[in-house]
Design a protein around this motif. Structure first.
Motif, mmCIF file in Angstrom:
data_model
loop_
_atom_site.group_PDB
_atom_site.id
_atom_site.type_symbol
_atom_site.label_atom_id
_atom_site.label_comp_id
_atom_site.label_asym_id
_atom_site.label_seq_id
_atom_site.Cartn_x
_atom_site.Cartn_y
_atom_site.Cartn_z
ATOM 1 N N LEU A 1 56.639 -15.048 16.020
ATOM 2 C CA LEU A 1 56.357 -15.366 14.623
ATOM 3 C C LEU A 1 56.093 -16.865 14.450
ATOM 4 O O LEU A 1 55.129 -17.269 13.791
ATOM 5 N N CYS A 2 56.929 -17.692 15.052
ATOM 6 C CA CYS A 2 56.738 -19.151 14.959
ATOM 7 C C CYS A 2 55.429 -19.571 15.613
ATOM 8 O O CYS A 2 54.687 -20.395 15.058
ATOM 9 N N LEU A 3 55.123 -18.991 16.767
ATOM 10 C CA LEU A 3 53.871 -19.308 17.445
ATOM 11 C C LEU A 3 52.676 -18.844 16.605
ATOM 12 O O LEU A 3 51.671 -19.553 16.500
ATOM 13 N N GLY A 4 52.793 -17.677 15.982
ATOM 14 C CA GLY A 4 51.730 -17.192 15.099
ATOM 15 C C GLY A 4 51.515 -18.113 13.911
ATOM 16 O O GLY A 4 50.373 -18.395 13.528
ATOM 17 N N CYS A 5 52.603 -18.593 13.326
ATOM 18 C CA CYS A 5 52.483 -19.519 12.194
ATOM 19 C C CYS A 5 51.842 -20.836 12.629
ATOM 20 O O CYS A 5 51.024 -21.407 11.894
ATOM 21 N N LEU A 6 52.183 -21.315 13.833
ATOM 22 C CA LEU A 6 51.566 -22.533 14.356
ATOM 23 C C LEU A 6 50.069 -22.319 14.555
ATOM 24 O O LEU A 6 49.253 -23.165 14.161
ATOM 25 N N MET A 7 49.686 -21.187 15.151
ATOM 26 C CA MET A 7 48.267 -20.896 15.365
ATOM 27 C C MET A 7 47.526 -20.766 14.032
ATOM 28 O O MET A 7 46.398 -21.237 13.892
ATOM 29 N N LEU A 8 48.170 -20.135 13.050
ATOM 30 C CA LEU A 8 47.573 -20.015 11.723
ATOM 31 C C LEU A 8 47.372 -21.393 11.106
ATOM 32 O O LEU A 8 46.309 -21.688 10.540
ATOM 33 N N ALA A 9 48.368 -22.271 11.226
ATOM 34 C CA ALA A 9 48.245 -23.630 10.682
ATOM 35 C C ALA A 9 47.099 -24.379 11.363
ATOM 36 O O ALA A 9 46.308 -25.053 10.686
ATOM 37 N N PHE B 1 38.840 -27.088 7.991
ATOM 38 C CA PHE B 1 38.473 -28.298 7.251
ATOM 39 C C PHE B 1 37.994 -29.444 8.137
ATOM 40 O O PHE B 1 37.381 -30.378 7.645
ATOM 41 N N LEU B 2 38.294 -29.369 9.435
ATOM 42 C CA LEU B 2 37.839 -30.406 10.359
ATOM 43 C C LEU B 2 36.686 -29.858 11.188
ATOM 44 O O LEU B 2 36.843 -28.850 11.874
ATOM 45 N N PRO B 3 35.548 -30.515 11.151
ATOM 46 C CA PRO B 3 34.369 -29.954 11.810
ATOM 47 C C PRO B 3 34.459 -29.866 13.329
ATOM 48 O O PRO B 3 33.773 -29.063 13.939
ATOM 49 N N VAL B 4 35.286 -30.663 13.974
ATOM 50 C CA VAL B 4 35.333 -30.633 15.439
ATOM 51 C C VAL B 4 36.461 -29.754 15.983
ATOM 52 O O VAL B 4 36.605 -29.624 17.182
ATOM 53 N N MET B 5 37.240 -29.150 15.116
ATOM 54 C CA MET B 5 38.342 -28.297 15.568
ATOM 55 C C MET B 5 38.001 -26.843 15.266
ATOM 56 O O MET B 5 37.585 -26.516 14.155
ATOM 57 N N PRO B 6 38.177 -25.961 16.243
ATOM 58 C CA PRO B 6 37.817 -24.557 16.014
ATOM 59 C C PRO B 6 38.787 -23.875 15.053
ATOM 60 O O PRO B 6 39.930 -24.286 14.918
ATOM 61 N N THR B 7 38.307 -22.846 14.409
ATOM 62 C CA THR B 7 39.138 -22.063 13.495
ATOM 63 C C THR B 7 39.423 -20.695 14.074
ATOM 64 O O THR B 7 40.581 -20.292 14.206
ATOM 65 N N THR B 8 38.374 -19.982 14.428
ATOM 66 C CA THR B 8 38.501 -18.573 14.776
ATOM 67 C C THR B 8 39.408 -18.343 15.973
ATOM 68 O O THR B 8 40.201 -17.413 15.968
ATOM 69 N N ILE B 9 39.331 -19.178 17.007
ATOM 70 C CA ILE B 9 40.167 -18.952 18.185
ATOM 71 C C ILE B 9 41.645 -19.035 17.827
ATOM 72 O O ILE B 9 42.460 -18.249 18.319
ATOM 73 N N PHE B 10 41.997 -19.955 16.956
ATOM 74 C CA PHE B 10 43.397 -20.059 16.540
ATOM 75 C C PHE B 10 43.810 -18.852 15.703
ATOM 76 O O PHE B 10 44.948 -18.382 15.790
ATOM 77 N N LEU B 11 42.887 -18.336 14.887
ATOM 78 C CA LEU B 11 43.205 -17.138 14.098
ATOM 79 C C LEU B 11 43.310 -15.906 14.995
ATOM 80 O O LEU B 11 44.145 -15.030 14.747
ATOM 81 N N ILE B 12 42.481 -15.827 16.044
ATOM 82 C CA ILE B 12 42.600 -14.733 17.012
ATOM 83 C C ILE B 12 43.980 -14.787 17.673
ATOM 84 O O ILE B 12 44.653 -13.758 17.826
ATOM 85 N N VAL C 1 46.651 -13.647 15.166
ATOM 86 C CA VAL C 1 46.706 -12.187 15.039
ATOM 87 C C VAL C 1 47.462 -11.588 16.220
ATOM 88 O O VAL C 1 48.285 -10.686 16.055
ATOM 89 N N ALA C 2 47.172 -12.090 17.427
ATOM 90 C CA ALA C 2 47.867 -11.579 18.616
ATOM 91 C C ALA C 2 49.372 -11.831 18.514
ATOM 92 O O ALA C 2 50.183 -10.946 18.842
ATOM 93 N N CYS C 3 49.759 -13.002 18.064
ATOM 94 C CA CYS C 3 51.192 -13.312 17.909
ATOM 95 C C CYS C 3 51.826 -12.458 16.815
ATOM 96 O O CYS C 3 52.928 -11.938 16.987
ATOM 97 N N PHE C 4 51.126 -12.313 15.691
ATOM 98 C CA PHE C 4 51.666 -11.523 14.591
ATOM 99 C C PHE C 4 51.754 -10.042 14.945
ATOM 100 O O PHE C 4 52.600 -9.331 14.416
ATOM 101 N N SER C 5 50.877 -9.580 15.849
ATOM 102 C CA SER C 5 50.952 -8.168 16.254
ATOM 103 C C SER C 5 52.270 -7.887 16.976
ATOM 104 O O SER C 5 52.724 -6.749 17.023
ATOM 105 N N ARG C 6 52.897 -8.924 17.519
ATOM 106 C CA ARG C 6 54.172 -8.780 18.220
ATOM 107 C C ARG C 6 55.373 -9.139 17.345
ATOM 108 O O ARG C 6 56.507 -9.009 17.781
ATOM 109 N N SER C 7 55.097 -9.630 16.123
ATOM 110 C CA SER C 7 56.218 -10.108 15.320
ATOM 111 C C SER C 7 56.175 -9.681 13.860
ATOM 112 O O SER C 7 57.232 -9.447 13.271
#
Length: 130
Positions: free
Chosen positions: A7-15, A22-33, A36-42
């Protein structure tokens, strides 16, 4: 204990994903993927919330169900990597070995993204997300 860790790791990835929106050089989707994987376990509730998101849900479901990336997603990913490399080159003034290593990493990452299949459209016998 492991559920709390996921759950904590999922929240970190979500953040990180939200920051990436909002930052053009930082990816979004990979962190959301990863979220989701972390939340599927928690947290099935948070997993469902992300998968039902009108903005990111379709891309997350396509990846989860089919390992697929849309053409638009591929374009943005490759453009983001190119911009990231240019900013790295301009801002860090790397040595040739480092610049080459980072360039190879980005090229390999782009090749991986570009070789993913396009999402299949749901047919009359399939519901979206299946």
């Amino acid at each position: 204990m492991m559920r709390v860790l996921w759950l904590c790791l999922g929240c970190l990835m979500l953040a990180l994903g939200v920051i990436g929106a909002f930052l053009p050089v930082m990816p979004t989707t990979i962190f959301l993927i990863l979220a989701v994987a972390c939340f599927s376990r928690s947290s099935p509730r948070l997993e469902k919330w992300l998968l039902d998101s009108p903005t990111y849900g379709p891309a997350l479901r396509a990846w989860r169900d089919q390992g697929a990336v849309s053409g638009k997603g591929k374009t943005y990913a490759c453009l983001g990597m190119a911009v990231g490399y240019i900013l790295f080159w301009w801002g860090a003034h790397p040595s040739w070995p480092l610049a080459s290593a980072v360039g190879v990493f980005f090229l390999a990452s782009a090749a991986y993204v570009l070789t993913r299949p396009a999402p299949r459209e749901p047919g009359p016998d399939r519901k979206p997300g299946q």
